[in-house]
Design an enzyme around this catalytic site. Structure first.
Site, PDB file in Angstrom:
ATOM      1  N   ASP A  10       1.891 -14.847   8.321  1.00 56.19           N
ATOM      2  CA  ASP A  10       0.504 -14.359   8.393  1.00 56.19           C
ATOM      3  C   ASP A  10      -0.318 -15.164   7.385  1.00 56.19           C
ATOM      4  OD1 ASP A  10      -1.912 -12.996   8.217  1.00 56.19           O
ATOM      5  OD2 ASP A  10      -0.996 -11.003   8.147  1.00 56.19           O
ATOM      6  N   GLU A 111      -1.392 -15.235  12.970  1.00 53.76           N
ATOM      7  CA  GLU A 111      -0.129 -14.521  12.802  1.00 53.76           C
ATOM      8  C   GLU A 111       0.845 -14.854  13.935  1.00 53.76           C
ATOM      9  OE1 GLU A 111      -1.200 -10.468  12.055  1.00 53.76           O
ATOM     10  OE2 GLU A 111       0.845  -9.821  12.483  1.00 53.76           O
TER      11      GLU A 111
HETATM   12  P1  TTP Z   1      -5.811 -10.446   8.971  1.00 51.07           P
HETATM   13  O1  TTP Z   1      -4.577 -11.291   8.943  1.00 51.07           O
HETATM   14  O2  TTP Z   1      -5.657  -8.981   9.215  1.00 51.07           O
HETATM   15  O3  TTP Z   1      -6.596 -10.587   7.583  1.00 51.07           O
HETATM   16  P2  TTP Z   1      -6.757 -11.850   6.638  1.00 51.07           P
HETATM   17  O4  TTP Z   1      -5.990 -13.026   7.118  1.00 51.07           O
HETATM   18  O5  TTP Z   1      -8.221 -12.071   6.429  1.00 51.07           O
HETATM   19  O6  TTP Z   1      -6.185 -11.318   5.266  1.00 51.07           O
HETATM   20  P3  TTP Z   1      -4.661 -11.151   4.782  1.00 51.07           P
HETATM   21  O7  TTP Z   1      -4.528 -12.059   3.600  1.00 51.07           O
HETATM   22  O8  TTP Z   1      -4.572  -9.702   4.391  1.00 51.07           O
HETATM   23  O9  TTP Z   1      -3.776 -11.515   5.920  1.00 51.07           O
HETATM   24  O10 TTP Z   1      -6.828 -10.987  10.066  1.00 51.07           O
HETATM   25  C1  TTP Z   1      -6.982 -12.362  10.389  1.00 51.07           C
HETATM   26  C2  TTP Z   1      -8.433 -12.713  10.605  1.00 51.07           C
HETATM   27  O11 TTP Z   1      -8.995 -11.878  11.628  1.00 51.07           O
HETATM   28  C3  TTP Z   1      -9.310 -12.484   9.390  1.00 51.07           C
HETATM   29  O12 TTP Z   1      -9.302 -13.596   8.517  1.00 51.07           O
HETATM   30  C4  TTP Z   1     -10.651 -12.196   9.992  1.00 51.07           C
HETATM   31  C5  TTP Z   1     -10.354 -11.558  11.313  1.00 51.07           C
HETATM   32  N1  TTP Z   1     -10.553 -10.101  11.249  1.00 51.07           N
HETATM   33  C6  TTP Z   1     -11.782  -9.563  11.633  1.00 51.07           C
HETATM   34  O13 TTP Z   1     -12.696 -10.294  12.010  1.00 51.07           O
HETATM   35  N2  TTP Z   1     -11.967  -8.209  11.561  1.00 51.07           N
HETATM   36  C7  TTP Z   1     -10.993  -7.343  11.119  1.00 51.07           C
HETATM   37  O14 TTP Z   1     -11.204  -6.124  11.070  1.00 51.07           O
HETATM   38  C8  TTP Z   1      -9.726  -7.907  10.714  1.00 51.07           C
HETATM   39  C9  TTP Z   1      -8.632  -7.015  10.194  1.00 51.07           C
HETATM   40  C10 TTP Z   1      -9.567  -9.280  10.800  1.00 51.07           C
HETATM   41 MG    MG Z   2      -3.947 -12.869   7.645  1.00 55.83          MG
END
Ligand code: TTP
Ligand code: MG
Length: 369
Positions: A10, A111
């Site tokens: 991820d 992911e």
């Molecule tokens: P995530 O992998 O859930 O979040 P992230 O990569 O920003 O942070 P982490 O370090 O915790 O993994 O989501 C991937 C991308 O999807 C994120 O960068 C932006 C987008 N996203 C949204 O636009 N809205 C949301 O509610 C979420 C959870 C993610």
């Molecule tokens: Mg992420």
């Protein structure tokens, strides 16, 4: 089934990290990536934020105005989402990940699961080496960090990756699974959202360990056979879902019951606006654009109707989505005499390099969380 070794990768604060990559002056500042609704300067929601911004309580989904409040005088940078760019970065990274897997399954824009059972010779030590190599290559070629979880199945690998972020690497071997999961809150398990968590609380189940100890027959009495059995198996880290290339996504939808049956457009649009936000957030996460917007209406007599509209070219705009939903409801209400009980919104007809998923529907089933 033979023992498996599964890796979940991820990307850390993905959209914001992509922004840092193309502008290194952002690195020591709070960075917030925003989905602007177009209705006013600060109207819209936070897509994601870097870890500096997160320290101040900024996270995915909160209003931009609230994020601005939390980051006042913090020299924060607010940027609009740039999907095309993130998709391009994502594709480059997925190519690296795929090359290390026996079997590969991308589950979002940032992911993916890798079954490395054969490549790692069923050894967690070997899998660790693969994971380190992946992290090095992603860093060297794409200048990004990621968090990695390794486990005997997808369920454990996913939770392992979430435990240590950013830039984490967490290994949970088969014999460590139960003790790893036991202290964690039940909400870590897929399918346990707010409602289920509350219900479990009333049964005295707080941690995954509590859930594992809970009588499985009682559990199936409370949650039904299918869910009860799933919860029990998940609590002891059992999961035999294979890692597999996904079919294309066909649609993303949400449906909800109105507080009261009504024909009031304003009341209906208030509800559908929330549903549109939720669907749009999934859409953004998956890096998809849609060509069709649909509504589903359950009337007071429980009959179900649907309407839809298809555009010439794909879009991922929240405003277009909401505007189309509004038009469809206006038309629908004019033609129908009955009160409305439940409303749903849907986007479909996706077009994008990253369309790989099955129905991401939240209409039924486990998808509560
Ligand atoms: P995530 O992998 O859930 O979040 P992230 O990569 O920003 O942070 P982490 O370090 O915790 O993994 O989501 C991937 C991308 O999807 C994120 O960068 C932006 C987008 N996203 C949204 O636009 N809205 C949301 O509610 C979420 C959870 C993610
Ligand atoms: Mg992420």
């Amino acid at each position: 089934m033979q023992a498996r070794v599964i890796i979940l990768v991820d990307l850390d604060y993905f959209f914001a990290q992509c922004e840092e990559r193309r502008n290194s002056t952002l690195k020591d500042k709070p960075v917030v990536v925003c989905v602007y609704s177009g209705r006013g300067e600060d109207s819209g929601a936070v897509s994601t934020a870097n870890y500096i911004a997160r320290k101040h309580g900024v996270k995915s989904g909160i209003p931009i105005s609230l994020a601005k409040k939390k980051l006042r005088k913090k020299d924060a940078v607010f940027l609009p989402v740039d999907h095309e760019f993130y998709e391009e970065v994502s594709e480059g990274i997925m190519r690296i990940l795929r090359s290390h897997a026996d079997r590969f399954e991308q589950v979002g824009i940032d992911e993916a699961y890798l079954d490395v059972s054969q490549k790692a010779n069923r050894s967690f030590e070997e899998a660790k080496k693969i994971a380190q190599k992946i992290k090095e290559e992603v860093k060297a070629q794409q200048k990004l960090t990621c968090s990695v979880g390794i486990g005997p199945n997808k369920l454990v690998a996913k939770i392992a990756a979430d435990i240590q972020k950013p830039n984490g690497l967490t290994i949970v071997k088969s014999e460590q699974v139960e003790s790893f999961l036991a202290p964690l809150p039940v909400s870590r398990l897929v399918g346990i959202g707010k409602k289920t968590k509350k219900k479990m609380q009333t049964l005295g189940i707080i941690t995954i360990g509590d859930l594992a100890k809970y009588d499985v027959h009682r559990l199936t009495e409370v949650f039904g056979k299918k869910l009860g059995t799933y919860f029990h198996n998940a609590s002891i880290g059992l999961d035999d879902e294979p890692v597999q290339e996904r079919d294309r996504v066909e649609s993303i939808s949400r449906i909800s019951t109105l507080k009261e049956d009504t024909r009031d457009l304003k009341v209906i649009l208030e509800k559908t606006s929330q549903l549109c936000d939720a669907v749009h957030s999934k859409l953004v996460q998956r890096g998809l654009s849609f060509r069709s917007v649909g509504i589903v209406v359950v009337l007071a007599d429980m009959s179900v109707r649907s309407r839809s509209k298809t555009f010439e070219s794909p879009t991922n705009g929240l405003e277009v989505f909401k505007k189309t939903v509004r038009e469809l409801f206006e038309k629908f209400l004019k033609a129908s005499g009955l009160d409305v009980r439940r409303v749903g919104v849907k986007v479909s007809n996706f077009s994008s390099e990253t369309e790989r998923q099955k129905h991401l529907t939240d209409f039924v089933g486990l998808a509560e969380s």
